[in-house]
Motif scaffolding. Structure first.
Motif, PDB file in Angstrom:
ATOM      1  N   LEU A  10       0.966  -1.175   0.121  1.00  0.00           N
ATOM      2  CA  LEU A  10       0.096  -0.017  -0.042  1.00  0.00           C
ATOM      3  C   LEU A  10       0.777   1.071   0.074  1.00  0.00           C
ATOM      4  CD1 LEU A  10      -2.908  -1.023   2.554  1.00  0.00           C
ATOM      5  CD2 LEU A  10      -2.924  -0.928   0.164  1.00  0.00           C
ATOM      6  N   PRO A  11       0.573   2.242  -0.642  1.00  0.00           N
ATOM      7  CA  PRO A  11       1.208   3.530  -0.735  1.00  0.00           C
ATOM      8  C   PRO A  11       1.047   4.359   0.537  1.00  0.00           C
ATOM      9  CG  PRO A  11      -0.784   3.791  -2.009  1.00  0.00           C
ATOM     10  CD  PRO A  11      -0.733   2.276  -1.897  1.00  0.00           C
ATOM     11  N   SER A  22      11.346  -3.038  -7.012  1.00  0.00           N
ATOM     12  CA  SER A  22      11.879  -2.155  -6.026  1.00  0.00           C
ATOM     13  C   SER A  22      13.055  -1.133  -6.601  1.00  0.00           C
ATOM     14  CB  SER A  22      12.371  -3.164  -4.941  1.00  0.00           C
ATOM     15  OG  SER A  22      13.087  -2.469  -3.922  1.00  0.00           O
ATOM     16  N   VAL A  23      13.802  -1.407  -7.560  1.00  0.00           N
ATOM     17  CA  VAL A  23      14.879  -0.470  -8.073  1.00  0.00           C
ATOM     18  C   VAL A  23      14.555   0.205  -9.280  1.00  0.00           C
ATOM     19  CG1 VAL A  23      16.426  -1.955  -6.733  1.00  0.00           C
ATOM     20  CG2 VAL A  23      16.222  -2.213  -9.325  1.00  0.00           C
ATOM     21  N   ALA A  24      13.638  -0.245 -10.016  1.00  0.00           N
ATOM     22  CA  ALA A  24      13.415   0.272 -11.292  1.00  0.00           C
ATOM     23  C   ALA A  24      12.348   1.280 -11.453  1.00  0.00           C
ATOM     24  CB  ALA A  24      13.195  -0.946 -12.338  1.00  0.00           C
ATOM     25  N   CYS A  25      11.383   1.221 -10.436  1.00  0.00           N
ATOM     26  CA  CYS A  25      10.198   1.917 -10.354  1.00  0.00           C
ATOM     27  C   CYS A  25      10.101   2.980  -9.284  1.00  0.00           C
ATOM     28  CB  CYS A  25       8.952   1.097 -10.133  1.00  0.00           C
ATOM     29  SG  CYS A  25       8.705  -0.036 -11.659  1.00  0.00           S
ATOM     30  N   GLU A  26       9.496   4.119  -9.620  1.00  0.00           N
ATOM     31  CA  GLU A  26       9.241   5.175  -8.608  1.00  0.00           C
ATOM     32  C   GLU A  26       7.657   5.474  -8.535  1.00  0.00           C
ATOM     33  OE1 GLU A  26      11.545   6.128  -6.515  1.00  0.00           O
ATOM     34  OE2 GLU A  26      13.400   5.374  -7.549  1.00  0.00           O
ATOM     35  N   GLY A  27       7.421   6.404  -7.519  1.00  0.00           N
ATOM     36  CA  GLY A  27       6.000   6.671  -7.367  1.00  0.00           C
ATOM     37  C   GLY A  27       5.126   5.672  -7.237  1.00  0.00           C
ATOM     38  N   ARG A  28       3.806   5.814  -7.671  1.00  0.00           N
ATOM     39  CA  ARG A  28       2.754   5.036  -7.702  1.00  0.00           C
ATOM     40  C   ARG A  28       3.187   3.620  -8.234  1.00  0.00           C
ATOM     41  NH1 ARG A  28      -2.135   6.208  -5.556  1.00  0.00           N
ATOM     42  NH2 ARG A  28      -2.373   8.624  -5.426  1.00  0.00           N
ATOM     43  N   ASP A  29       4.010   3.419  -9.310  1.00  0.00           N
ATOM     44  CA  ASP A  29       4.548   2.559 -10.058  1.00  0.00           C
ATOM     45  C   ASP A  29       5.273   1.224  -9.160  1.00  0.00           C
ATOM     46  OD1 ASP A  29       3.340   3.230 -12.257  1.00  0.00           O
ATOM     47  OD2 ASP A  29       5.105   3.912 -13.269  1.00  0.00           O
ATOM     48  N   ARG A  30       6.085   1.935  -8.166  1.00  0.00           N
ATOM     49  CA  ARG A  30       6.982   1.043  -7.146  1.00  0.00           C
ATOM     50  C   ARG A  30       5.785   0.596  -5.985  1.00  0.00           C
ATOM     51  NH1 ARG A  30      10.474   2.370  -2.926  1.00  0.00           N
ATOM     52  NH2 ARG A  30      10.576   4.738  -3.702  1.00  0.00           N
ATOM     53  N   VAL A  31       5.422  -0.687  -6.171  1.00  0.00           N
ATOM     54  CA  VAL A  31       4.790  -1.216  -5.436  1.00  0.00           C
ATOM     55  C   VAL A  31       5.373  -2.025  -4.185  1.00  0.00           C
ATOM     56  CG1 VAL A  31       2.794  -3.255  -5.114  1.00  0.00           C
ATOM     57  CG2 VAL A  31       3.102  -1.857  -7.450  1.00  0.00           C
ATOM     58  N   GLU A  32       6.729  -2.414  -4.536  1.00  0.00           N
ATOM     59  CA  GLU A  32       7.532  -3.010  -3.512  1.00  0.00           C
ATOM     60  C   GLU A  32       8.002  -2.042  -2.348  1.00  0.00           C
ATOM     61  OE1 GLU A  32       8.245  -6.495  -2.881  1.00  0.00           O
ATOM     62  OE2 GLU A  32       6.780  -7.018  -4.308  1.00  0.00           O
ATOM     63  N   ALA A  51      13.227  -0.474   2.016  1.00  0.00           N
ATOM     64  CA  ALA A  51      13.336  -0.057   0.600  1.00  0.00           C
ATOM     65  C   ALA A  51      11.970   0.699   0.342  1.00  0.00           C
ATOM     66  CB  ALA A  51      13.119  -1.239  -0.170  1.00  0.00           C
ATOM     67  N   ASN A  52      11.517   1.422   1.342  1.00  0.00           N
ATOM     68  CA  ASN A  52      10.483   2.437   1.008  1.00  0.00           C
ATOM     69  C   ASN A  52      10.943   3.892   0.510  1.00  0.00           C
ATOM     70  OD1 ASN A  52       8.013   3.838   0.898  1.00  0.00           O
ATOM     71  ND2 ASN A  52       7.578   3.636   3.065  1.00  0.00           N
ATOM     72  N   THR A  53      11.146   4.595   1.803  1.00  0.00           N
ATOM     73  CA  THR A  53      11.833   5.960   1.377  1.00  0.00           C
ATOM     74  C   THR A  53      13.248   6.187   1.074  1.00  0.00           C
ATOM     75  OG1 THR A  53      11.814   6.467   3.779  1.00  0.00           O
ATOM     76  CG2 THR A  53       9.853   6.719   2.638  1.00  0.00           C
ATOM     77  N   ALA A  54      14.025   5.099   1.109  1.00  0.00           N
ATOM     78  CA  ALA A  54      15.457   5.085   1.102  1.00  0.00           C
ATOM     79  C   ALA A  54      15.643   5.786  -0.392  1.00  0.00           C
ATOM     80  CB  ALA A  54      16.030   3.694   1.301  1.00  0.00           C
TER      81      ALA A  54
END
Length: 590
Positions: free
Chosen positions: A428-429, A511-521, A463-466
């Motif tokens: 969840l975001p 986890s490493v390739a997405c940002e914003g809402r696209d980053r689910v992990e 691995a959330n806000t890092a």
């Protein structure tokens, strides 16, 4: 996804062999021919009178350099770990002269010599004034020997540069972000000689240092260098130097292998994840497909760290049940039930508490999941419940988080309400993504339901806000340990193993390739979950000692026990890990 494993209550075993090649083993000692060195050997090295400076043959230079290298590694071996982390870099024959009376000729090492942690027997043996002077002469001799090289000769300069690179590769520590493990490479005499010859030679294959950083150096296509190169590639990406990042990843891919060791497989998938970010081809929907869900279900079934996390949640729910009531009505709300493997174990545990005068009923409420046939899941659970003598009610709801309240669940008087969050909240975001902050909003609404117990099981991963670079390092460390643990549980030639690691690769890539809402992990560590739970109004519910002992029995119940898996009770939760690295944590709240 709150699912676990197929089979009954007693169907838990662990098979496999311990992967003794792990560089993350905190128990790994410094083992080599240096283990037999004592103070006499060190004294002989210091008492050796310096020979006149001048040109030397290559063999003499190698022999002399080897002695200095062994001494440096020996001194490094006896240093205490905590002191090393707070002080200067390892002592090296190419470093500025240092005496061990507490005086230094370099301001960078002055704090090191004053630390009481370094006053160990080897240093006490060197307190004689004569030995001090001999040591200074020895260092001066090494410096003179280096200065005597012809600066205008490119071959000699190149050799010295490569020797310095080798020194750095041998002496520098490779530490993960948790600062738990230190691994040092130690070579034998023959290995040292062979390495020197390869370095001096003109034809050798290496993973070259990144053009973006002049401080890195790799003497061989090793995994340690590959991990360092991944960090450099991430740094180049964050700085917008995409060409440099692509060049680094191309070199790393040459030492990776999806069918190789755990380290080689990790490098292959991490390299692919970073290339995905470079090419901007990541599709977050891959995490919701049936293939991905199936692979994660397999992970839950074969990995003790995940399997025991589900069991810990079940045991915490059972501890909330009264022992003196004849009729027990348990209502569990699960926001992501998956294949319901967790409840196979729970049904068997409830059946064990049933007596002739005691009736136990279980109601499960879950939420619509288009990737899972929940009707078939419910039917399977009902068949099992009738066999073990537990009354089961299974309901699927389709509600928005903002619509959750006591009335929407139809709670009955006398029901014991439990809410299960097993590998769900991290998807969840939070406030870093949207002002809606669905992660904390769901926790507040669950608190308004006044549950008897709330169970939380999550991956222990920051691995959330890092930052992006830190996230790459954290992902590399976490999944590296997970890949190693799979070596101990699933044979490499099994098709299930390939599917599981393909699922893990999708998680790593997101986890490493997405940002914003696209980053689910968006995984977090227990400390951050504790802060969120407390802000929502929850209090920690201490897990009993009996619960921990029960899980240890389960872990050791297999015919082939692997000591690499660990269980540790800390800070109100219970953690499960591999070789000192925590992978999952379970906790209970009220």
């Amino acid at each position: 996804m709150a699912s676990g494993f197929s089979g009954g209550y007693s169907d838990f075993s662990i098979s496999g062999s311990m992967n003794t090649r792990s560089v993350n083993d905190p128990r790994r000692p410094y083992m080599s021919n240096l283990a037999g060195m004592d103070s006499d050997v060190s004294s002989q090295m210091f008492n050796r009178r310096p020979e006149p400076t001048g040109k030397r043959s290559l063999s003499e230079f190698q022999q002399h350099f080897q002695q200095q290298q062994q001494l440096a590694l020996y001194l490094r071996n006896v240093k205490q770990r905590a002191s090393y982390q707070q002080n200067a870099s390892p002592i090296s024959p190419l470093s500025p002269p240092v005496d061990f009376y507490g005086h230094s000729q370099s301001p960078d090492i002055s704090s090191l010599s004053s630390n009481s942690a370094y006053r160990i027997p080897i240093f006490q043996q060197l307190r004689q004034h004569q030995q001090q002077q001999q040591q200074r002469q020895q260092h001066q001799h090494v410096n003179n020997m280096i200065l005597s090289a012809k600066p205008e000769a490119p071959a000699e300069k190149n050799m010295m540069h490569r020797l310095q690179e080798l020194e750095k590769a041998l002496l520098d520590d490779d530490e993960d972000q948790n600062d738990v493990v230190a691994a040092t490479s130690v070579v034998t005499n023959s290995e040292w000689s062979d390495t020197i010859q390869r370095l001096i030679g003109t034809d050798h294959t290496t993973v070259s240092p990144s053009p973006a950083s002049s401080s890195s150096s790799c003497s061989s296509p090793s995994i340690i260098c590959a991990k360092q190169s991944l960090t450099e590639a991430a740094t180049a990406i964050s700085e917008g130097k995409l060409d440099i990042a692509n060049e680094i990843l191309t070199r790393v891919s040459k030492v990776s292998n999806k069918q190789g060791t755990a380290e080689e497989r990790l490098m292959a998938y991490m390299c692919s994840a970073l290339k995905t970010r470079l090419n901007q081809t990541e599709n977050p929907q891959d995490l919701y497909g049936k293939d991905h869900m199936a692979s994660i279900q397999m992970l839950y079934e074969v990995s003790p760290c995940f399997k025991l996390g589900f069991m810990a949640a079940n045991l915490a729910i059972l501890e909330a049940l009264p022992d003196d009531e004849n009729n027990v009505n348990l209502h569990v709300i699960d926001f992501d039930i998956g294949q319901a493997g967790q409840y196979i174990h729970l049904l068997h545990a409830l059946a064990a508490k049933r007596t002739a005068n005691r009736v136990i009923a279980l109601k499960i409420t879950t939420f619509l999941d288009y990737a899972t046939d929940l009707k078939a899941v419910g039917d399977g659970l009902k068949v099992l419940a009738s066999k073990v003598g537990v009354n089961l009610s299974f309901r699927v709801m389709n509600l928005n988080i903002n619509d959750l309240n006591i009335g929407s669940f139809g709670l009955e008087v006398g029901e014991i309400l439990a809410v299960n969050f097993a590998f769900r909240l991290y998807k969840l975001p939070d406030e870093s993504v949207s002002t809606e902050n669905l992660r904390d909003e769901l926790l507040r609404r669950v608190k308004n339901l006044s549950p008897k117990v709330v169970t939380l099981v999550e991956q222990e991963m920051n691995a959330n806000t890092a930052s992006f670079v830190a996230r790459v390092n954290e992902t590399c460390g976490y999944y590296g340990a997970l890949f190693e643990s799979l070596d101990a549980t699933v044979p490499r030639n099994k098709p299930e193993r390939v599917k599981i690691e393909e699922g893990l690769s999708r998680k790593m890539s997101n986890s490493v390739a997405c940002e914003g809402r696209d980053r689910v992990e968006r995984c977090e560590v227990l400390g951050k979950w504790r802060a969120r739970m407390r802000m929502a109004g929850f209090e920690e519910k201490r897990l009993s000692q009996k619960l921990g002992e029960s899980l240890r029995v389960k872990l050791n119940s297999g015919t082939r026990v692997n000591p690499g898996f660990t269980i540790k009770e800390e800070a109100g939760g219970i953690s499960f890990g591999w070789m000192g690295r925590t992978l999952t944590v379970a906790s209970a709240w009220r």
